[in-house]
Design an enzyme around this catalytic site. Structure first.
Site, PDB file in Angstrom:
ATOM      1  N   HIS A   1       1.658  53.528  20.630  1.00 49.54           N
ATOM      2  CA  HIS A   1       0.549  52.652  20.996  1.00 49.54           C
ATOM      3  C   HIS A   1       0.455  51.533  19.953  1.00 49.54           C
ATOM      4  CE1 HIS A   1      -0.910  55.857  23.680  1.00 49.54           C
ATOM      5  NE2 HIS A   1      -1.807  54.992  24.151  1.00 49.54           N
TER       6      HIS A   1
ATOM      7  N   ASP B   1      -5.285  63.864  29.989  1.00 46.25           N
ATOM      8  CA  ASP B   1      -6.724  64.090  29.865  1.00 46.25           C
ATOM      9  C   ASP B   1      -7.543  62.911  30.343  1.00 46.25           C
ATOM     10  OD1 ASP B   1      -5.363  63.008  27.638  1.00 46.25           O
ATOM     11  OD2 ASP B   1      -7.097  63.232  26.359  1.00 46.25           O
TER      12      ASP B   1
ATOM     13  N   GLU C   1      -2.726  46.643  21.071  1.00 44.59           N
ATOM     14  CA  GLU C   1      -3.843  46.703  22.015  1.00 44.59           C
ATOM     15  C   GLU C   1      -5.115  46.298  21.277  1.00 44.59           C
ATOM     16  OE1 GLU C   1      -6.019  49.848  25.101  1.00 44.59           O
ATOM     17  OE2 GLU C   1      -4.895  50.601  23.372  1.00 44.59           O
TER      18      GLU C   1
END
Length: 359
Positions: free
Chosen positions: A208, A24, A211
């Site tokens: 993830h 996306d 970050e």
């Protein structure tokens, strides 16, 4: 002696592997405009070039939460079978045109059910679109293999359900799992049920981490949840007080010594404030210290980038050579969530021969 500069056309032809790229976040601007018109969604700009510029400007906020908010408009056009088929097929064709030979695309099925599609229908439709793209790319002489990572959104409560979906489709193109979304305040350990299921089912997953949040996020992802790779992982440098001296802390040593791949995304990291420049991005120092770093795009539309552009930036601003680019490409294939023999064949038959002329 200074290594010769690698021109853009040569970079584009080099075989590439990308492990961290969101479906996306990689739509064509013209496709977003056309599909938005069909579904009646209002965009901030209706000219494709202007829309691309809006995305890039909006993403350059230095804030991960604002960066994520730009996905409202791509997700709005990915709620129908037609929209998913088209965007998935184009995704593959765009990778092939950029010299990518292996990719793992990730997306969150739970974000694509607003118009009545079920989670299973989302997965099956995306796989159909990806297959169509791979067939067209192969017919055009630019074959690319694409595996799928399904994401659970870390700020919601459907990650176990998405993990079940990964297990159900593991023999139909889905190769692994991830959790995505705002990192700070939503620790990986909140989703242990999903990770425990995947470990029991021998399904690989990445997380993830490192970050927008630091070492605790990376530590949880690895030592509590059991991730095999880390998405981004830029903040592992917090455990290396002196990068130049290369003295590693215990967690950094664990990551390097056990060859845990870091899915690094330089342009995206600049946009979210996780890095200050390409020249000073940790990917170079970590590569030189022997970490298994990989080079990725994260979100090609949102970051206005491609794998060729990411390579070019590192060549121009961080002094990377063709050998460095080959290293991170081989690293990525070694860490792909596909069988060992298939990874080996891809390296020996495609990647290494593709770099032979520039080394």
């Amino acid at each position: 002696m200074t290594a010769p500069r690698i021109d853009t056309d040569t970079l584009r032809r080099l075989p590439k592997a990308v492990l961290h790229d969101h479906l996306d976040g990689g739509l064509r601007p013209a496709t977003v405009v056309e599909l938005a018109r069909e579904v009646g969604h209002t965009l901030p700009a209706t000219d494709p070039d202007a829309l691309a510029a809006w995305y890039f400007d909006a993403a350059n906020s230095g804030d991960l939460v604002r960066y994520i908010a730009t996905f409202e408009h791509t997700l709005a056009v990915m709620q129908t079978r037609e929209g998913l088929l088209r965007t998935a097929e184009e995704y593959v064709l765009d990778l092939a045109a950029d010299g990518v030979v292996y990719a793992e695309v990730r997306y969150a099925p739970e974000l694509m059910v607003d118009k009545g599609l079920t989670l299973d229908e989302v997965v099956e439709t995306v796989q159909e679109g990806l297959a169509a793209g791979m067939a067209k790319a192969a017919a055009a002489g630019t074959p690319v293999r694409v595996g799928t990572l399904l994401c659970g959104m870390r700020m919601f409560d459907r990650t176990r359900e998405i993990a079940d979906l990964v297990v159900a489709y593991r023999d139909a193109g889905v190769v692994g799992f991830d959790i995505a979304g705002a990192e700070d305040g939503f620790p990986p350990a909140d989703h242990l049920a999903a990770f425990e299921l995947l470990r029991c089912e021998s399904v690989p997953f990445t997380i993830h981490a490192g970050e927008a949040h630091g070492l605790p996020s990376i530590h949880q992802a690895l030592q509590v949840c059991g991730a095999q790779r880390i998405g981004h992982g830029v903040r592992i440098t917090d455990d290396i007080p002196d990068l130049a001296a290369g003295k590693l802390g215990r967690l950094a040593s664990w990551v390097r010594d056990r060859r845990i791949a870091l899915e690094m995304c330089p342009t995206s990291n600049l946009q979210t404030g996780a890095a200050v420049s390409i020249a000073e991005h940790p990917i170079t120092a970590l590569k030189d210290l022997g970490f298994r770093v990989t080079l990725n795009t994260d979100n090609r539309l949102v970051s206005g980038t491609t794998m060729t552009r990411e390579m070019s930036l590192l060549v121009e601003e961080a002094g990377w050579t063709a050998e460095d680019l080959r290293t991170v490409t081989v690293n990525a294939v070694k860490s792909a969530f596909i069988p060992f023999d298939e990874r080996t064949a891809l390296i020996e038959d495609v990647v290494l021969p593709g770099y032979a002329d520039v080394l």
